[in-house]
Design an enzyme around this catalytic site. Structure first.
Site, PDB file in Angstrom:
ATOM      1  N   ASP A  33       0.856  -1.196   0.000  1.00 31.22           N
ATOM      2  CA  ASP A  33       0.000   0.000   0.000  1.00 31.22           C
ATOM      3  C   ASP A  33       0.887   1.240   0.000  1.00 31.22           C
ATOM      4  OD1 ASP A  33      -3.190   0.530   1.248  1.00 31.22           O
ATOM      5  OD2 ASP A  33      -1.781   2.201   1.093  1.00 31.22           O
ATOM      6  N   THR A  36      -1.612   6.483   0.883  1.00 34.82           N
ATOM      7  CA  THR A  36      -2.127   7.795   0.491  1.00 34.82           C
ATOM      8  C   THR A  36      -2.928   8.333   1.682  1.00 34.82           C
ATOM      9  OG1 THR A  36      -4.266   6.983  -0.299  1.00 34.82           O
ATOM     10  CG2 THR A  36      -2.428   6.925  -1.871  1.00 34.82           C
ATOM     11  N   SER A  83     -10.464   6.238  -4.614  1.00 38.16           N
ATOM     12  CA  SER A  83     -11.813   5.673  -4.521  1.00 38.16           C
ATOM     13  C   SER A  83     -12.954   6.676  -4.349  1.00 38.16           C
ATOM     14  CB  SER A  83     -11.861   4.675  -3.354  1.00 38.16           C
ATOM     15  OG  SER A  83     -11.775   5.361  -2.118  1.00 38.16           O
ATOM     16  N   ASP A 124     -19.920  -1.090  -8.889  1.00 41.08           N
ATOM     17  CA  ASP A 124     -21.115  -1.041  -9.748  1.00 41.08           C
ATOM     18  C   ASP A 124     -21.209   0.292 -10.487  1.00 41.08           C
ATOM     19  OD1 ASP A 124     -21.755   0.613  -7.588  1.00 41.08           O
ATOM     20  OD2 ASP A 124     -23.678  -0.352  -7.143  1.00 41.08           O
ATOM     21  N   GLU A 125     -20.376   1.289 -10.096  1.00 39.65           N
ATOM     22  CA  GLU A 125     -20.462   2.613 -10.729  1.00 39.65           C
ATOM     23  C   GLU A 125     -20.029   2.580 -12.192  1.00 39.65           C
ATOM     24  OE1 GLU A 125     -19.239   5.875  -8.233  1.00 39.65           O
ATOM     25  OE2 GLU A 125     -19.621   4.704  -6.436  1.00 39.65           O
ATOM     26  N   LYS A 154     -12.212   3.160 -13.134  1.00 40.88           N
ATOM     27  CA  LYS A 154     -12.439   1.772 -12.708  1.00 40.88           C
ATOM     28  C   LYS A 154     -12.909   0.924 -13.907  1.00 40.88           C
ATOM     29  CE  LYS A 154     -12.192   0.210  -9.100  1.00 40.88           C
ATOM     30  NZ  LYS A 154     -11.069  -0.375  -8.309  1.00 40.88           N
ATOM     31  N   TYR A 207     -26.456  16.245  -0.794  1.00 40.91           N
ATOM     32  CA  TYR A 207     -26.389  16.832  -2.135  1.00 40.91           C
ATOM     33  C   TYR A 207     -27.773  16.873  -2.804  1.00 40.91           C
ATOM     34  CZ  TYR A 207     -21.305  15.846  -2.012  1.00 40.91           C
ATOM     35  OH  TYR A 207     -19.974  15.784  -1.701  1.00 40.91           O
ATOM     36  N   ASN A 250     -30.859   8.847  -0.019  1.00 45.55           N
ATOM     37  CA  ASN A 250     -29.834   9.385   0.891  1.00 45.55           C
ATOM     38  C   ASN A 250     -30.438  10.146   2.064  1.00 45.55           C
ATOM     39  OD1 ASN A 250     -27.829   8.392  -0.758  1.00 45.55           O
ATOM     40  ND2 ASN A 250     -27.552  10.321  -1.873  1.00 45.55           N
ATOM     41  N   ASP A 273     -25.474  20.258  -5.459  1.00 44.29           N
ATOM     42  CA  ASP A 273     -25.400  18.882  -5.943  1.00 44.29           C
ATOM     43  C   ASP A 273     -24.028  18.574  -6.548  1.00 44.29           C
ATOM     44  OD1 ASP A 273     -26.279  16.340  -6.382  1.00 44.29           O
ATOM     45  OD2 ASP A 273     -27.981  16.900  -7.649  1.00 44.29           O
TER      46      ASP A 273
HETATM   47  P1  NAD Z   1      -9.903   3.460   0.244  1.00 51.79           P
HETATM   48  O1  NAD Z   1      -9.800   4.765  -0.450  1.00 51.79           O
HETATM   49  O2  NAD Z   1     -10.413   3.405   1.650  1.00 51.79           O
HETATM   50  O3  NAD Z   1      -8.481   2.738   0.253  1.00 51.79           O
HETATM   51  C1  NAD Z   1      -7.661   2.677  -0.878  1.00 51.79           C
HETATM   52  C2  NAD Z   1      -6.292   2.163  -0.441  1.00 51.79           C
HETATM   53  O4  NAD Z   1      -5.479   2.047  -1.613  1.00 51.79           O
HETATM   54  C3  NAD Z   1      -5.568   3.106   0.521  1.00 51.79           C
HETATM   55  O5  NAD Z   1      -4.990   2.363   1.581  1.00 51.79           O
HETATM   56  C4  NAD Z   1      -4.491   3.760  -0.343  1.00 51.79           C
HETATM   57  O6  NAD Z   1      -3.334   4.118   0.393  1.00 51.79           O
HETATM   58  C5  NAD Z   1      -4.212   2.650  -1.356  1.00 51.79           C
HETATM   59  N1  NAD Z   1      -3.693   3.168  -2.640  1.00 51.79           N
HETATM   60  C6  NAD Z   1      -4.253   4.146  -3.423  1.00 51.79           C
HETATM   61  N2  NAD Z   1      -3.478   4.356  -4.509  1.00 51.79           N
HETATM   62  C7  NAD Z   1      -2.434   3.483  -4.420  1.00 51.79           C
HETATM   63  C8  NAD Z   1      -1.314   3.211  -5.242  1.00 51.79           C
HETATM   64  N3  NAD Z   1      -1.104   3.896  -6.383  1.00 51.79           N
HETATM   65  N4  NAD Z   1      -0.447   2.247  -4.859  1.00 51.79           N
HETATM   66  C9  NAD Z   1      -0.654   1.552  -3.718  1.00 51.79           C
HETATM   67  N5  NAD Z   1      -1.685   1.784  -2.878  1.00 51.79           N
HETATM   68  C10 NAD Z   1      -2.573   2.739  -3.230  1.00 51.79           C
HETATM   69  O7  NAD Z   1     -10.796   2.534  -0.705  1.00 51.79           O
HETATM   70  P2  NAD Z   1     -11.851   1.404  -0.348  1.00 51.79           P
HETATM   71  O8  NAD Z   1     -13.162   2.049  -0.079  1.00 51.79           O
HETATM   72  O9  NAD Z   1     -11.260   0.482   0.653  1.00 51.79           O
HETATM   73  O10 NAD Z   1     -11.968   0.691  -1.765  1.00 51.79           O
HETATM   74  C11 NAD Z   1     -11.133  -0.422  -2.090  1.00 51.79           C
HETATM   75  C12 NAD Z   1     -11.463  -0.897  -3.488  1.00 51.79           C
HETATM   76  O11 NAD Z   1     -12.854  -1.208  -3.565  1.00 51.79           O
HETATM   77  C13 NAD Z   1     -11.216   0.173  -4.562  1.00 51.79           C
HETATM   78  O12 NAD Z   1     -10.675  -0.463  -5.699  1.00 51.79           O
HETATM   79  C14 NAD Z   1     -12.610   0.719  -4.866  1.00 51.79           C
HETATM   80  O13 NAD Z   1     -12.683   1.179  -6.194  1.00 51.79           O
HETATM   81  C15 NAD Z   1     -13.455  -0.512  -4.642  1.00 51.79           C
HETATM   82  N6  NAD Z   1     -14.846  -0.241  -4.243  1.00 51.79           N
HETATM   83  C16 NAD Z   1     -15.131   0.473  -3.111  1.00 51.79           C
HETATM   84  C17 NAD Z   1     -16.448   0.690  -2.738  1.00 51.79           C
HETATM   85  C18 NAD Z   1     -16.810   1.429  -1.471  1.00 51.79           C
HETATM   86  O14 NAD Z   1     -18.010   1.561  -1.164  1.00 51.79           O
HETATM   87  N7  NAD Z   1     -15.875   1.884  -0.673  1.00 51.79           N
HETATM   88  C19 NAD Z   1     -17.497   0.191  -3.536  1.00 51.79           C
HETATM   89  C20 NAD Z   1     -17.164  -0.508  -4.696  1.00 51.79           C
HETATM   90  C21 NAD Z   1     -15.836  -0.738  -5.029  1.00 51.79           C
HETATM   91  P1  TYD Z   2     -20.426   8.472  -1.532  1.00 49.48           P
HETATM   92  O1  TYD Z   2     -20.340   7.938  -0.140  1.00 49.48           O
HETATM   93  O2  TYD Z   2     -19.490   9.545  -1.955  1.00 49.48           O
HETATM   94  O3  TYD Z   2     -20.359   7.212  -2.503  1.00 49.48           O
HETATM   95  P2  TYD Z   2     -20.601   7.135  -4.118  1.00 49.48           P
HETATM   96  O4  TYD Z   2     -20.603   8.489  -4.682  1.00 49.48           O
HETATM   97  O5  TYD Z   2     -19.412   6.354  -4.545  1.00 49.48           O
HETATM   98  O6  TYD Z   2     -21.887   6.420  -4.277  1.00 49.48           O
HETATM   99  O7  TYD Z   2     -21.894   9.039  -1.762  1.00 49.48           O
HETATM  100  C1  TYD Z   2     -23.030   8.223  -1.523  1.00 49.48           C
HETATM  101  C2  TYD Z   2     -24.257   9.045  -1.866  1.00 49.48           C
HETATM  102  O8  TYD Z   2     -24.350  10.149  -0.935  1.00 49.48           O
HETATM  103  C3  TYD Z   2     -24.191   9.675  -3.241  1.00 49.48           C
HETATM  104  O9  TYD Z   2     -25.512   9.730  -3.797  1.00 49.48           O
HETATM  105  C4  TYD Z   2     -23.695  11.085  -2.976  1.00 49.48           C
HETATM  106  C5  TYD Z   2     -24.307  11.402  -1.625  1.00 49.48           C
HETATM  107  N1  TYD Z   2     -23.519  12.345  -0.779  1.00 49.48           N
HETATM  108  C6  TYD Z   2     -24.165  13.441  -0.187  1.00 49.48           C
HETATM  109  O10 TYD Z   2     -25.386  13.668  -0.360  1.00 49.48           O
HETATM  110  N2  TYD Z   2     -23.420  14.281   0.593  1.00 49.48           N
HETATM  111  C7  TYD Z   2     -22.085  14.080   0.795  1.00 49.48           C
HETATM  112  O11 TYD Z   2     -21.448  14.896   1.511  1.00 49.48           O
HETATM  113  C8  TYD Z   2     -21.452  12.949   0.209  1.00 49.48           C
HETATM  114  C9  TYD Z   2     -19.993  12.673   0.405  1.00 49.48           C
HETATM  115  C10 TYD Z   2     -22.217  12.082  -0.577  1.00 49.48           C
END
Ligand code: NAD
Ligand code: TYD
Length: 337
Positions: A33, A36, A83, A124-125, A154, A207, A250, A273
């Site tokens: 990792d 970041t 992410s 899913d985005e 992605k 938003y 939301n 928004d």
């Molecule tokens: P996060 O932002 O919490 O963590 C990302 C991690 O990746 C961090 O530890 C960061 O230091 C590391 N990282 C970023 N760029 C890097 C690089 N160039 N080299 C090495 N390490 C790096 O993200 P998350 O929410 O844990 O998401 C993890 C994965 O799941 C991502 O691929 C994201 O696209 C996917 N995902 C997340 C969600 C969600 O709801 N959080 C939903 C669908 C998919």
């Molecule tokens: P988010 O957690 O950023 O996930 P994603 O955009 O990847 O789905 O946002 C979830 C939902 O909440 C999305 O519809 C945007 C909305 N949102 C707000 O209304 N206010 C906020 O401050 C944030 C961060 C998100």
């Protein structure tokens, strides 16, 4: 088995590692990792001295750094990515660098070392948005139609991973999951942002009209889905992973959090928004259920309550995270228009 986990210091990656160490104690894990703003080794402090766990700081865009950790690896589990959609709107380039180029670097090195499995975590985005009231959900045959720089990066990474299977026979699998929630989520995402803002005496910024819909998946259910794919998934296949919610807007999620913390609806404010805001996500997870026997087990209301409790109990974790760089980001993102 020896696993290389990329992005293991982030939200989902650290939940995955904690789960894997507990449930597969015989396996060796290397967590690679870049640390970041979103990476936090505190998430893994309970296992830092485990002899089967090792952390290596490095960046997936650097071939030499990736090469140094890939030798002897059986399985790559690739979480590392930029992410957050709002950050991708403020500045797309780091998303292309880490999510697209970084994924290709990993694929190239994984091929060099003939890894037995390369599992890519996606979202899913990549499928774009659904309309409110549309009976359809995303499934494995839905066309890609990403609408934010994050989603586009992605989508690019998914295509590169899949092309490596068709062109070079790299044994890949992909999961595209919905919005996760749970412990250790960085408080830029809506659920931890809402909880921690209320605990700080601030409002929840919602938003637009607040009628946007996400499909909420508890992080441990996601981790179990990845486990099912690693153990029983078919090489070359993609599986969609979603939760148990049916179209909760939301604003309703915000109201639930307000009630859990004994606050009032006056603690919610509507703000400008997000550009290109996807209206609705909903995931049909019948393929992974039918083929691999996985289904989500964590009910949204009960586990939202537990998540709120976790943020109440772990205030030093998020107060630390919300300092410095976060404040600058927050001011820029939520400045009044
Ligand atoms: P996060 O932002 O919490 O963590 C990302 C991690 O990746 C961090 O530890 C960061 O230091 C590391 N990282 C970023 N760029 C890097 C690089 N160039 N080299 C090495 N390490 C790096 O993200 P998350 O929410 O844990 O998401 C993890 C994965 O799941 C991502 O691929 C994201 O696209 C996917 N995902 C997340 C969600 C969600 O709801 N959080 C939903 C669908 C998919
Ligand atoms: P988010 O957690 O950023 O996930 P994603 O955009 O990847 O789905 O946002 C979830 C939902 O909440 C999305 O519809 C945007 C909305 N949102 C707000 O209304 N206010 C906020 O401050 C944030 C961060 C998100």
């Amino acid at each position: 088995m020896r696993l290389l986990v990329t992005g293991g210091a982030g939200f989902i990656g650290s939940n995955f590692i904690l789960y894997w160490v507990k449930n597969h104690p015989e396996d060796q894990i290397v967590n690679f990792d870049a640390l970041t703003y979103a990476g936090n080794l505190e998430n893994l402090s309970s296992i830092e001295n485990n002899p089967n766990y090792k952390f290596v700081k490095g960046n997936i865009v650097q071939s030499n750094e990736v090469d140094a950790v890939m030798a002897g690896v059986d399985t790559v589990v690739h979480f590392a990515a930029e992410s957050h959609v709002d950050r991708s709107i403020l500045g797309p380039q780091p998303f292309v660098l880490s999510n697209v180029l970084g994924t290709q670097v990993l694929l190239d090195v994984a091929r060099k070392y003939s890894v037995k499995k390369f599992h890519h975590i996606s979202t899913d985005e990549v499928f774009g948005e659904l309309e409110l009231g549309d009976p359809n959900k995303f499934n494995e045959r839905t066309n890609y139609n990403p609408r934010s720089p994050y989603a586009a990066s992605k989508a690019g990474s998914d295509h590169l991973v899949r092309s490596c299977f068709h062109t070079y026979n790299l044994p890949i699998t992909i999961t595209n999951c919905s919005n996760n929630f749970g412990p250790y989520q960085f408080p830029e995402k809506i659920i931890p942002l809402a909880i921690t803002n209320l605990l700080e005496g601030k409002k929840i910024p919602i938003y637009g009209d607040g009628l946007y819909v996400r499909d909420w998946l508890y992080v441990e259910d996601h981790v179990r889905a990845i486990e099912a794919v690693l153990e029983r998934g078919k090489v070359g296949e993609t599986y969609l992973v979603g939760g148990l919610t049916e179209d909760i807007p939301n604003i309703e999620v915000a109201r639930k959090i307000v009630r859990l913390l004994g606050k009032s609806d006056d603690d919610i404010e509507f703000v400008k928004d997000r550009p290109g805001h996807d209206r609705r996500y909903a995931v049909d997870w019948s393929k992974i259920k039918n083929d691999l026997g996985w289904e989500p087990q964590h009910d949204f209301d009960a586990w939202l309550e537990k998540t709120v409790e976790w943020y109440k109990k772990n205030q030093s974790w998020w107060r630390h995270v919300k300092g410095g760089e976060y404040q600058k980001y927050y001011e820029k993102q939520y400045q009044k228009s």
